[in-house]
Scaffold this active site. Sequence first.
Site, PDB file in Angstrom:
ATOM      1  N   HIS A   1     -23.760  14.815  -8.354  1.00 23.36           N
ATOM      2  CA  HIS A   1     -25.102  15.017  -7.786  1.00 23.36           C
ATOM      3  C   HIS A   1     -25.412  16.510  -7.723  1.00 23.36           C
ATOM      4  CE1 HIS A   1     -25.945  10.929  -6.551  1.00 23.36           C
ATOM      5  NE2 HIS A   1     -24.913  10.851  -5.738  1.00 23.36           N
TER       6      HIS A   1
ATOM      7  N   HIS B   1     -17.833  12.496  -7.311  1.00 21.39           N
ATOM      8  CA  HIS B   1     -19.137  11.828  -7.273  1.00 21.39           C
ATOM      9  C   HIS B   1     -20.199  12.776  -6.695  1.00 21.39           C
ATOM     10  CE1 HIS B   1     -21.682   8.096  -6.452  1.00 21.39           C
ATOM     11  NE2 HIS B   1     -22.316   9.061  -5.817  1.00 21.39           N
ATOM     12  N   GLU B   2     -19.870  13.393  -5.559  1.00 21.81           N
ATOM     13  CA  GLU B   2     -20.847  14.291  -4.911  1.00 21.81           C
ATOM     14  C   GLU B   2     -21.095  15.524  -5.773  1.00 21.81           C
ATOM     15  OE1 GLU B   2     -22.340  12.859  -2.680  1.00 21.81           O
ATOM     16  OE2 GLU B   2     -20.825  11.348  -2.223  1.00 21.81           O
TER      17      GLU B   2
HETATM   18 ZN   LIG Z   1     -24.140   9.238  -4.897  1.00 23.17          ZN
END
Ligand SMILES: [Zn+2]
Length: 158
Positions: free
Chosen positions: A75, A71-72
């Site tokens: 980003h 998830h990170e």
């Molecule tokens: Zn996030």
Amino acid sequence: MTTALTNEYLQQWIEIVSLRDFHIPFRHLARWNHRLSSTGGRYLLKSHDIEINPKQFVQNGAEEVERIIKHELCHYHLHLAKRGYKHQDAEFKQLLAKVGGSRYCKSLPESQKKKAEPYRYRLVCHSCGQQYLRKRKVDVKKYVCGKCRGKLALESIR
Ligand SMILES: [Zn+2]
Ligand SMILES: [Zn+2]
């Protein structure tokens, strides 16, 4: 404490996931952040570093932490590529689904959010006395009182 909870371990872990699932290296810093409470992790827009909540590892195990890492990294890679890196962006959602990242995190630390501006001015109606607070200077000739349409005066606060 397991060796997984060292920053060196996390750094290597994220570098491996980045190459394996994104085919692009992770070139910034990773660290465990013990002060994160309920969130899984976060990506810091200014430094490009990634922080992961160690409680996730203790409570939910390595598999869950790997989903948070993905998830990170979504980003991270989208932000660096100047693409849609925010949760609501289609590119973010697509990439997250593709690599199988977790759905939740907190991407922005509090200090990076825009601070609320203080009120610096007060508009006072000559006729009815109604007051309006404003953050920026306004041209009183262009406005009238919203209540009685009377003339307004601008005062600065402090
Ligand atoms: Zn996030
Ligand atoms: Zn008025």
